[in-house]
Design a protein around this motif. Structure first.
Motif, mmCIF file in Angstrom:
data_model
loop_
_atom_site.group_PDB
_atom_site.id
_atom_site.type_symbol
_atom_site.label_atom_id
_atom_site.label_comp_id
_atom_site.label_asym_id
_atom_site.label_seq_id
_atom_site.Cartn_x
_atom_site.Cartn_y
_atom_site.Cartn_z
ATOM 1 N N CYS A 95 55.114 -27.410 5.101
ATOM 2 C CA CYS A 95 54.975 -28.365 3.944
ATOM 3 C C CYS A 95 56.161 -28.464 3.291
ATOM 4 C CB CYS A 95 53.659 -28.226 3.273
ATOM 5 S SG CYS A 95 53.775 -28.998 1.726
ATOM 6 N N ARG A 96 56.878 -29.508 2.918
ATOM 7 C CA ARG A 96 58.057 -29.468 2.129
ATOM 8 C C ARG A 96 57.911 -30.206 1.162
ATOM 9 N NH1 ARG A 96 62.334 -31.777 6.156
ATOM 10 N NH2 ARG A 96 61.491 -29.972 7.375
ATOM 11 N N CYS A 97 56.488 -30.503 0.643
ATOM 12 C CA CYS A 97 56.196 -31.178 -0.821
ATOM 13 C C CYS A 97 56.643 -30.264 -2.003
ATOM 14 C CB CYS A 97 54.946 -31.566 -0.802
ATOM 15 S SG CYS A 97 54.247 -32.580 0.669
ATOM 16 N N TYR A 115 46.758 -30.428 -3.978
ATOM 17 C CA TYR A 115 47.671 -31.038 -3.218
ATOM 18 C C TYR A 115 46.878 -31.815 -1.924
ATOM 19 C CZ TYR A 115 50.479 -30.762 1.290
ATOM 20 O OH TYR A 115 51.222 -31.207 2.357
ATOM 21 N N CYS A 119 50.725 -33.174 4.575
ATOM 22 C CA CYS A 119 51.606 -32.971 5.855
ATOM 23 C C CYS A 119 50.923 -32.264 6.984
ATOM 24 C CB CYS A 119 52.609 -31.807 5.435
ATOM 25 S SG CYS A 119 53.822 -32.471 4.157
HETATM 26 ZN ZN LIG Z 1 53.156 -31.401 2.136
#
Ligand SMILES: [Zn+2]
Length: 296
Positions: A95-97, A115, A119
């Motif tokens: 996850c890159r959020c 969240y 992803c």
């Molecule tokens: Zn994410």
């Protein structure tokens, strides 16, 4: 009965740290149980060895002893084995959020930002979880956990929806709290977790992680917090405003033990005492349930 006191060593000990240590110790010793100290030092960006040492010193100063000490950073192999287990189940995803993106969303039960599992469809690289520079989350089942803790606190929650899938390994490589706490409690055969109420909203997430890893679920109890007043009269969890280095110049161990016991509702007046002297009359029914503003 086996329990633990598990502070993070990301700053000096303060009255809130020592209150929690005292309550955990009293519960264990009053029941003839065992109580260990676990130094949670995984956050290498914030933890310092001197604070781990000071924390042990502060507990000894207060009159607390432990049946063993675990340093969490020594437990990397166990944490990685748990990640391998979750990876085999196909539950890990990168996850890159960013936090900034979550802040446009909705609040979680812990007061942070939920969240939205955005992803979940992303795959780990061919080399597995060790090969991604991104944070790693675990896809939780949609189950709702029904739980009232030993203090009567209602903790029922559907973590996957209300909190979102937890990060289990951070982007900077650090094993995340939710995973480490579950693995370490199980390996230490902890039967009873006693901790501050600020962590209570994480309990349902931790129970789902225990189920995924095939680990037993301990009993839980969450105690009141010490608060301090900030600018504008806003209350917040007591933190670094009264560090141990200053505390010890104003109190000796027994005087501070009596002060904490008084704040907790265990003594009518703040008279000097040792933790052992509090054992005969210790009872959770006498411990305050409302958070207390620290005024001493
Ligand atoms: Zn994410």
């Amino acid at each position: 009965m086996i329990t633990r006191f598990a502070p993070s060593t990301t700053g000096e000990a303060h009255p809130g740290t020592l209150l929690s240590a005292l309550l955990v110790w009293l519960d264990a010793r009053a029941r003839g149980g065992r109580v260990g100290l676990r130094l949670e030092d995984l956050d290498t960006t914030r933890t310092k060895a001197q604070w781990a040492g000071q924390l042990q010193e502060a507990c000894a100063w207060l009159g607390l002893d432990w049946d063993g000490v675990v340093v969490q950073s020594d437990r990397l192999a166990a944490h990685e084995a748990a990640l391998d287990t979750l990876a085999r189940q196909g539950r890990l995803y990168p996850c890159r959020c960013s936090r900034a993106e979550r802040m446009r969303g909705r609040r979680a039960p812990d007061g942070g930002w939920a969240y939205d599992n955005l992803c979940r469809a992303r795959q780990l690289p061919a080399g597995g979880w060790r090969d991604t520079p991104d944070a790693i989350r675990v896809r939780l089942p949609d189950d709702r956990i029904e739980l009232v803790d030993d203090g009567g606190l209602e903790l029922s929650q559907a973590p996957a929806r209300e909190m979102g899938d937890p990060v289990v390994r951070r982007r900077d490589g650090v094993i995340a709290y939710q995973l480490a706490v579950v693995v370490d409690d199980a390996d230490a055969q902890i039967t009873d977790v006693i901790r501050g109420r600020d962590i209570a909203p994480s309990t349902a997430t931790q129970i789902l992680l225990q189920r995924l890893l095939g680990l037993a679920t301990p009993r839980y109890r969450h105690h009141f917090l010490l608060l301090e007043t900030h600018g504008g009269g806003k209350l917040a969890k007591l933190h670094a405003s009264l560090p141990f280095s200053e505390l010890r110049t104003r109190f000796d161990g027994p005087a501070f033990c009596g002060t904490l016991a008084h704040v907790a509702g265990l003594l009518e007046r703040p008279v000097a005492c040792t933790p052992r002297e509090l054992l005969a009359t210790f009872d959770w029914a006498r411990v305050r349930t409302d958070d207390q503003v620290w005024l001493v």
